[in-house]
Write a protein that holds these residues in place. Structure first.
Motif, PDB file in Angstrom:
ATOM      1  N   ALA A 474      43.130  -1.098 -50.566  1.00  0.00           N
ATOM      2  CA  ALA A 474      44.391  -0.422 -50.890  1.00  0.00           C
ATOM      3  C   ALA A 474      45.048  -1.039 -52.119  1.00  0.00           C
ATOM      4  O   ALA A 474      45.621  -0.328 -52.962  1.00  0.00           O
ATOM      5  N   ASN A 475      44.991  -2.366 -52.218  1.00  0.00           N
ATOM      6  CA  ASN A 475      45.563  -3.044 -53.389  1.00  0.00           C
ATOM      7  C   ASN A 475      44.908  -2.569 -54.684  1.00  0.00           C
ATOM      8  O   ASN A 475      45.575  -2.210 -55.664  1.00  0.00           O
ATOM      9  N   ASN A 476      43.591  -2.591 -54.696  1.00  0.00           N
ATOM     10  CA  ASN A 476      42.869  -2.207 -55.912  1.00  0.00           C
ATOM     11  C   ASN A 476      43.047  -0.728 -56.223  1.00  0.00           C
ATOM     12  O   ASN A 476      43.216  -0.353 -57.393  1.00  0.00           O
ATOM     13  N   ALA A 477      43.036   0.112 -55.185  1.00  0.00           N
ATOM     14  CA  ALA A 477      43.251   1.540 -55.409  1.00  0.00           C
ATOM     15  C   ALA A 477      44.663   1.804 -55.931  1.00  0.00           C
ATOM     16  O   ALA A 477      44.876   2.702 -56.762  1.00  0.00           O
ATOM     17  N   ASP A 499      41.080  11.998 -55.652  1.00  0.00           N
ATOM     18  CA  ASP A 499      39.878  11.163 -55.603  1.00  0.00           C
ATOM     19  C   ASP A 499      40.241   9.683 -55.591  1.00  0.00           C
ATOM     20  O   ASP A 499      39.492   8.856 -55.062  1.00  0.00           O
ATOM     21  N   VAL A 500      41.384   9.349 -56.188  1.00  0.00           N
ATOM     22  CA  VAL A 500      41.848   7.960 -56.173  1.00  0.00           C
ATOM     23  C   VAL A 500      42.545   7.661 -54.841  1.00  0.00           C
ATOM     24  O   VAL A 500      42.336   6.605 -54.230  1.00  0.00           O
ATOM     25  N   ASP A 501      43.362   8.605 -54.393  1.00  0.00           N
ATOM     26  CA  ASP A 501      44.154   8.392 -53.180  1.00  0.00           C
ATOM     27  C   ASP A 501      43.277   8.209 -51.947  1.00  0.00           C
ATOM     28  O   ASP A 501      43.670   7.537 -50.994  1.00  0.00           O
ATOM     29  N   LYS A 502      42.088   8.798 -51.966  1.00  0.00           N
ATOM     30  CA  LYS A 502      41.224   8.668 -50.784  1.00  0.00           C
ATOM     31  C   LYS A 502      40.853   7.199 -50.537  1.00  0.00           C
ATOM     32  O   LYS A 502      40.678   6.780 -49.393  1.00  0.00           O
ATOM     33  N   TRP A 503      40.742   6.416 -51.616  1.00  0.00           N
ATOM     34  CA  TRP A 503      40.413   5.001 -51.459  1.00  0.00           C
ATOM     35  C   TRP A 503      41.583   4.242 -50.842  1.00  0.00           C
ATOM     36  O   TRP A 503      41.379   3.347 -50.014  1.00  0.00           O
ATOM     37  N   GLY A 507      41.582   2.377 -47.223  1.00  0.00           N
ATOM     38  CA  GLY A 507      42.077   1.024 -46.985  1.00  0.00           C
ATOM     39  C   GLY A 507      43.112   0.995 -45.872  1.00  0.00           C
ATOM     40  O   GLY A 507      43.104   0.098 -45.012  1.00  0.00           O
ATOM     41  N   ALA A 508      44.016   1.980 -45.875  1.00  0.00           N
ATOM     42  CA  ALA A 508      45.046   2.030 -44.831  1.00  0.00           C
ATOM     43  C   ALA A 508      44.428   2.245 -43.450  1.00  0.00           C
ATOM     44  O   ALA A 508      44.875   1.655 -42.450  1.00  0.00           O
ATOM     45  N   GLN A 509      43.406   3.075 -43.370  1.00  0.00           N
ATOM     46  CA  GLN A 509      42.738   3.312 -42.083  1.00  0.00           C
ATOM     47  C   GLN A 509      42.077   2.042 -41.562  1.00  0.00           C
ATOM     48  O   GLN A 509      42.145   1.740 -40.357  1.00  0.00           O
ATOM     49  N   LEU A 510      41.427   1.310 -42.490  1.00  0.00           N
ATOM     50  CA  LEU A 510      40.818   0.042 -42.067  1.00  0.00           C
ATOM     51  C   LEU A 510      41.883  -0.930 -41.573  1.00  0.00           C
ATOM     52  O   LEU A 510      41.702  -1.642 -40.574  1.00  0.00           O
ATOM     53  N   TYR A 511      43.002  -0.981 -42.287  1.00  0.00           N
ATOM     54  CA  TYR A 511      44.075  -1.908 -41.918  1.00  0.00           C
ATOM     55  C   TYR A 511      44.669  -1.553 -40.558  1.00  0.00           C
ATOM     56  O   TYR A 511      44.841  -2.404 -39.690  1.00  0.00           O
ATOM     57  N   THR A 512      45.022  -0.282 -40.369  1.00  0.00           N
ATOM     58  CA  THR A 512      45.698   0.108 -39.125  1.00  0.00           C
ATOM     59  C   THR A 512      44.763   0.069 -37.922  1.00  0.00           C
ATOM     60  O   THR A 512      45.241   0.057 -36.773  1.00  0.00           O
ATOM     61  N   ARG A 585      53.305  -3.976 -54.008  1.00  0.00           N
ATOM     62  CA  ARG A 585      54.543  -3.468 -53.408  1.00  0.00           C
ATOM     63  C   ARG A 585      54.322  -2.122 -52.727  1.00  0.00           C
ATOM     64  O   ARG A 585      54.749  -1.904 -51.594  1.00  0.00           O
ATOM     65  N   GLU A 586      53.634  -1.221 -53.411  1.00  0.00           N
ATOM     66  CA  GLU A 586      53.400   0.104 -52.825  1.00  0.00           C
ATOM     67  C   GLU A 586      52.563   0.007 -51.555  1.00  0.00           C
ATOM     68  O   GLU A 586      52.797   0.745 -50.582  1.00  0.00           O
ATOM     69  N   VAL A 587      51.600  -0.922 -51.548  1.00  0.00           N
ATOM     70  CA  VAL A 587      50.731  -1.082 -50.375  1.00  0.00           C
ATOM     71  C   VAL A 587      51.536  -1.657 -49.215  1.00  0.00           C
ATOM     72  O   VAL A 587      51.425  -1.197 -48.061  1.00  0.00           O
ATOM     73  N   ARG A 588      52.352  -2.668 -49.488  1.00  0.00           N
ATOM     74  CA  ARG A 588      53.149  -3.290 -48.423  1.00  0.00           C
ATOM     75  C   ARG A 588      54.092  -2.259 -47.790  1.00  0.00           C
ATOM     76  O   ARG A 588      54.202  -2.177 -46.566  1.00  0.00           O
ATOM     77  N   GLU A 589      54.734  -1.450 -48.640  1.00  0.00           N
ATOM     78  CA  GLU A 589      55.637  -0.435 -48.098  1.00  0.00           C
ATOM     79  C   GLU A 589      54.873   0.610 -47.293  1.00  0.00           C
ATOM     80  O   GLU A 589      55.309   1.034 -46.220  1.00  0.00           O
ATOM     81  N   MET A 590      53.737   1.032 -47.803  1.00  0.00           N
ATOM     82  CA  MET A 590      52.946   2.049 -47.110  1.00  0.00           C
ATOM     83  C   MET A 590      52.446   1.553 -45.757  1.00  0.00           C
ATOM     84  O   MET A 590      52.588   2.235 -44.732  1.00  0.00           O
TER      85      MET A 590
END
Length: 636
Positions: A474-477, A499-503, A507-512, A585-590
């Motif tokens: 998620a960070n890299n994406a 195509d970018v957002d899917k990555w 990442g979010a699916q793996l995290y949750t 920041r965007e990843v932490r909020e998401m």
């Protein structure tokens, strides 16, 4: 009766008189005929005598006339035989002096007279003139040679190398030959061309073409030599890993100088030579400078190939500059495009192969990363790769040209297909259906997919747990997304952001996935006694935790306490892990928002029903609804 008789006698007398008159006239006629016959006889005799007398005289006169004609012919021949000697004597002194001492006009007139005399002398085909022909031929050759030398000398006077930067920086046209020299050179060239034509030489074979190119060619090469050297020198960087920045190489100035010098030279040529000779003279004259250009481009190409990831942009810039120069000169002169194409070919091939090689370099650099940050922070290669794509946008036109020639997806083939022709393609020469910008967008997405796929593969064995791997992806994406939106990539890739957002979603699916464990502890069954009603559900105000617990057995209450305990342990571990990870920041909020949406409703429901299990002591129920909400807020 007597009267009638008298009348008849009178008539008879009159008739006899008439007869006598007629007889008299006949006699005279006979006598005249006799005289005429005698005269004719005498005339015939006289005529024979005259003929016999005049015949020899006429023959002698005719022979004298023929002799006179022959004598005149002999005299004329003698004059023609004497003429070469006279011409040689008259013209040799002028030709020996040369055009400088004798004067160009007088010298040209003398050479023309010798040329004309020689032509006429050859037509007589007299054996006695062979020596004269040889003498005049040598004299004419000497005159022509002196004219060529004089032509060369006049050219050299205005062919000293100049400093091109003076004309480039001040936007001044490059100097041309002076009008006086152009006039003199034109007179010489016109004569030589005419003389060659008379001798049967093929059109365009005048030696003056080579003489001109032999002087002006080195002038062009020497004039542009410093610009060529500057192009190579400016390619050298103080910091080896620094990306090439647009316009920092001297090739743009080199091209401007070449265009100015070549166009001035073309104008010189048009003023001196015939139209059918312009192209040949121009190509001959410019060939040395183009050979120097080719050598310069080969040297730059070697530098680019040795520093491909940082200096591929120099290849794109050179392609753009040289393509524009070639098109500009072709529009003006109709010449040199094949020569420029041949000189540019090595750089163009490097530009084409760079697309596949950069993709492979991205995969290779990821695979050779010594480690992945334990806190799942984004790695520098992500921003470096995106910076590379951002920089490519500055060179979109030449890159589009390359990509159209490769075809959509052509970079996926081996980096060394290199089966191009020697022609410089322009966007107008390709299929109108091809869109270089769309192809570049496709290439950019392929690059991003290759990068993130390689990072995922690299991170799986090195990062412990799906939570860290998910944050890493998620960070890299997110960095990829941010660098697209904050640059000129955005309009090109706006339709491909999914195509970018899917990555990031991956990442979010793996995290949750790691948060399923505390969620499982918050799931329960509805505990009811056989005789009692089902516990109420709905709003918190309608739920009486004490009443629900009162209806549970001790074993069921212990199970509830264990669920709170297990939730607290799992939740605290995940919170600690969450806070230990380095997130954009965007990843932490998401992720904070997704975890909250996943856990808070379940926990609040569970808390509403069973928080009285430890009667407010906090032994099992560590968080009330307010405190757990605060925890979620702290995550973002």
């Amino acid at each position: 009766m007597a009267v009638g008789l008298g009348s008849r006698q009178a008539a008879d007398e009159e008739a006899r008189a008439e007869v006598e008159v007629l007889n008299s006239r006949l006699e005279k006629t006979r006598i005249l005929n006799t005289k005429l016959a005698a005269s004719l006889s005498r005339l015939e005799g006289s005529g024979k005598s005259v003929q016999e007398a005049i015949g020899p005289l006429y023959g002698n006169t005719h022979r004298l006339q023929v002799l006179g004609t022959n004598i005149d012919g002999i005299i004329s021949a003698i004059e023609r035989i004497r003429q070469p000697s006279d011409i040689k004597s008259n013209e040799e002194d002028i030709i020996r002096k040369g055009p400088e001492k004798a004067g160009l006009a007088a010298f040209l007139s003398s050479v023309k007279r010798v040329n004309k005399a020689l032509s006429e002398l050859r037509q007589t085909n007299l054996r006695s003139n062979q020596q004269a022909v040889a003498d005049l031929t040598r004299l004419l050759k000497s005159g022509n040679t002196q004219l060529e030398t004089h032509f060369q000398k006049i050219l050299q006077e205005d062919s000293r190398p100049i400093e091109p930067l003076h004309f480039i920086t001040k936007d001044k046209p490059f100097p041309m030959l002076s009008q006086d020299k152009t006039t003199r050179l034109g007179l010489i060239n016109s004569y030589i061309v005419s003389a060659n034509r008379q001798s049967g030489a093929a059109p365009g074979e005048s030696p003056m073409l080579q003489v001109y190119a032999g002087v002006r060619g080195p002038y062009l090469t020497a004039t542009l030599q410093n610009l060529a050297a500057a192009s190579v020198n400016t390619a050298k960087k103080k910091t080896p890993d620094a990306l090439y920045r647009q316009g920092t190489n001297g090739m743009g100035t080199y091209a401007k100088g070449m265009e100015g010098a070549f166009l001035a030279e073309y104008d010189n040529i048009c003023a001196l030579f015939s139209r059918d000779e312009w192209g040949k003279v121009f190509n001959l004259t410019c060939q040395g400078a183009i050979s120097e250009l080719a050598r310069t481009l080969r040297e730059l190409n070697s530098h680019i190939k040795a520093n491909l990831t940082t200096d591929c942009y120099l290849a794109y810039e050179i392609i753009e500059i040289m393509s524009s120069l070639s098109s500009s000169l072709e529009d003006r002169t109709g010449e040199l495009k094949p020569s420029f194409a041949a000189a540019l070919k090595p750089v163009r091939e490097t530009g084409k192969s760079s697309l596949a090689e950069l993709l492979e370099d991205t995969r290779r650099r990821v695979s050779t990363l010594p480690m992945i940050p334990a806190d799942a922070a984004a790695v520098p290669i992500t921003s470096e790769t995106m910076t590379r794509l951002q920089t490519m946008v500055d060179f979109l036109r030449p890159i589009s040209s390359i990509m159209i020639s490769l075809g959509d997806g052509g970079w996926k083939a081996t980096a060394a297909s290199n089966s191009s022709s020697d022609q410089i393609p322009s966007l107008n020469s390709f299929d109108v259906g091809a869109d270089g910008k769309q192809i570049f967008a496709h290439y950019s997405i392929d690059t991003i997919d290759s990068l993130l796929a390689a990072l995922e593969q690299k991170g799986k064995p090195l990062l412990k747990g799906k939570q860290a791997l998910g944050v890493f992806l998620a960070n890299n994406a997110t960095i990829v997304d941010r660098m697209i939106r904050n640059s000129d990539l955005q309009p090109l890739l706006s339709s491909r952001m999914a195509d970018v957002d899917k990555w990031r979603k991956n990442g979010a699916q793996l995290y949750t996935a790691a948060w399923r464990e505390p969620c499982g502890h918050l799931l329960d069954v509805q505990y009811t006694n056989r005789g009692s009603q089902r516990p109420p559900s709905g709003s918190a105000a309608a739920i009486d935790s004490a009443a629900i617990l009162k209806g549970l057995s001790s074993k069921d209450k212990d199970a509830i306490k264990e669920k709170f305990r297990l939730f607290n342990t799992s939740f605290d571990d995940l919170i600690a892990k969450h806070k230990s990870l380095n997130m954009e920041r965007e990843v932490r909020e998401m992720l904070a928002r997704q975890v909250q949406q996943m856990i808070e409703p379940l926990y609040c429901r569970f808390w509403d029903r069973y928080h009285e299990v430890d009667k407010g002591k906090g032994k099992y129920v560590k968080y009330d609804k307010g405190s757990i909400s605060a925890v979620f807020l702290s995550l973002s």
